[in-house]
Design an enzyme around this catalytic site. Structure first.
Site, PDB file in Angstrom:
ATOM      1  N   HIS A 110       0.856  -1.191   0.000  1.00  0.00           N
ATOM      2  CA  HIS A 110       0.000   0.000   0.000  1.00  0.00           C
ATOM      3  C   HIS A 110       0.891   1.238   0.000  1.00  0.00           C
ATOM      4  O   HIS A 110       1.869   1.291   0.749  1.00  0.00           O
ATOM      5  CB  HIS A 110      -0.921  -0.020   1.220  1.00  0.00           C
ATOM      6  CG  HIS A 110      -1.889   1.107   1.205  1.00  0.00           C
ATOM      7  ND1 HIS A 110      -2.953   1.150   0.321  1.00  0.00           N
ATOM      8  CD2 HIS A 110      -1.933   2.264   1.899  1.00  0.00           C
ATOM      9  CE1 HIS A 110      -3.612   2.284   0.495  1.00  0.00           C
ATOM     10  NE2 HIS A 110      -3.000   2.975   1.439  1.00  0.00           N
ATOM     11  N   GLU A 180       8.598   1.758  -3.118  1.00  0.00           N
ATOM     12  CA  GLU A 180       7.888   0.489  -3.332  1.00  0.00           C
ATOM     13  C   GLU A 180       8.727  -0.493  -4.144  1.00  0.00           C
ATOM     14  O   GLU A 180       8.685  -1.701  -3.902  1.00  0.00           O
ATOM     15  CB  GLU A 180       6.569   0.736  -4.088  1.00  0.00           C
ATOM     16  CG  GLU A 180       5.519   1.423  -3.254  1.00  0.00           C
ATOM     17  CD  GLU A 180       4.153   1.394  -3.939  1.00  0.00           C
ATOM     18  OE1 GLU A 180       3.213   0.894  -3.333  1.00  0.00           O
ATOM     19  OE2 GLU A 180       4.038   1.858  -5.085  1.00  0.00           O
TER      20      GLU A 180
HETATM   21  C1  GAR Z   1       0.978   0.693  -6.220  1.00  0.00           C
HETATM   22  O1  GAR Z   1       1.444   1.985  -5.898  1.00  0.00           O
HETATM   23  C2  GAR Z   1       0.372   0.049  -5.003  1.00  0.00           C
HETATM   24  O2  GAR Z   1       0.985   0.448  -3.814  1.00  0.00           O
HETATM   25  C3  GAR Z   1      -1.045   0.555  -5.033  1.00  0.00           C
HETATM   26  O3  GAR Z   1      -1.369   0.526  -6.388  1.00  0.00           O
HETATM   27  C4  GAR Z   1      -0.217   0.791  -7.174  1.00  0.00           C
HETATM   28  C5  GAR Z   1      -0.153  -0.233  -8.297  1.00  0.00           C
HETATM   29  O4  GAR Z   1       0.556   0.212  -9.404  1.00  0.00           O
HETATM   30  N1  GAR Z   1      -1.902  -0.269  -4.238  1.00  0.00           N
HETATM   31  C6  GAR Z   1      -2.937   0.196  -3.526  1.00  0.00           C
HETATM   32  O5  GAR Z   1      -3.286   1.366  -3.546  1.00  0.00           O
HETATM   33  C7  GAR Z   1      -3.657  -0.846  -2.668  1.00  0.00           C
HETATM   34  N2  GAR Z   1      -4.663  -0.243  -1.870  1.00  0.00           N
HETATM   35  P1  GAR Z   1       0.613  -0.718 -10.714  1.00  0.00           P
HETATM   36  O6  GAR Z   1      -0.806  -1.025 -11.116  1.00  0.00           O
HETATM   37  O7  GAR Z   1       1.333   0.083 -11.751  1.00  0.00           O
HETATM   38  O8  GAR Z   1       1.376  -1.962 -10.341  1.00  0.00           O
END
Ligand code: GAR
Length: 208
Positions: A110, A180
């Protein structure tokens, strides 16, 4: 040497999280293999990224199901036939209920310091908008075991970054995403080395 950790990676969007894991696996910094991926939407970039890496992409559109139960059942049918060691939620925006035997075998990332700025509707830029709006001085990223609820469960790794006076949601997002890219593979590598144990809600580390 321990065997490779077998992963299924679930996504709903661009798949940059998936791509990062693929790169860490290729470079050898993550001792794992992705057996299959699952997309909850059709026509998204993550599917192409999986296919380019030669990993099967199963598509289970959330919109085809009228409840998260029936959606989860469909996924769990596939999982029963194609078991893995760990399910990795990588920008998976739909509530998913895993089968009981996968308890503590599902991880999520997250883009904030949970339990702040998380839960239903708190994803992607919504998180960073809320962070800037609130005036907090730190934000960050959290990798945790998923708990059948949005963004909840024992925290594996969590790291903070400062929110600067001239930050915008976009600049914060950029620095959180950089964090991340380091944090998620590091957390999964700890699992693959069997370095974690869970004491109540707290994840503790065994010595190497
Ligand atoms: C990431 O930043 C992850 O932390 C977030 O979605 C993004 C995915 O990026 N997750 C959340 O917000 C979960 N609640 P991506 O689709 O390019 O992999």
């Amino acid at each position: 040497m321990m065997g490779k950790l077998k992963l299924a990676v679930f996504f709903s969007g661009g798949g940059s999280t998936l791509q990062n894991l693929i790169e860490h696996i290729h470079s050898g910094s993550l001792n794992a293999e992705i057996l299959w991926t699952l997309s909850s939407r059709t026509g998204i970039a993550g599917i192409e990224r999986a296919e380019e890496a030669g990993v099967p992409a199963i598509i289970v559109p959330r919109k085809d199901f009228d409840s998260h139960q029936s959606f989860s059942e469909k996924i769990n049918d596939h999982l029963a036939d194609h078991p893995v060691d760990l399910i990795v939620l990588a920008g998976f925006m739909s509530l998913y209920h895993y089968p009981p035997e996968y308890n503590r075998r599902v991880v999520n990332i997250h883009p904030a310091l949970i339990p702040a700025f998380c839960g239903l509707g708190m994803y992607g830029h919504h998180v960073h908008d809320a962070v800037i709006e609130s005036g907090v001085k730190v934000t960050g990223s959290t990798v945790h075991f998923a708990d059948n609820e949005y963004d909840r469960g024992p925290i594996i790794l969590q790291e903070a970054i400062p929110v600067l006076d001239d930050d915008t949601p976009e600049t914060v997002a950029e620095r959180v995403q950089e964090l991340e890219r380091k944090l998620y593979p590091a957390a999964i590598q700890l699992i693959s080395e069997d370095r974690l144990w869970i004491d109540g809600n707290r994840v503790k580390f065994k010595s190497p």
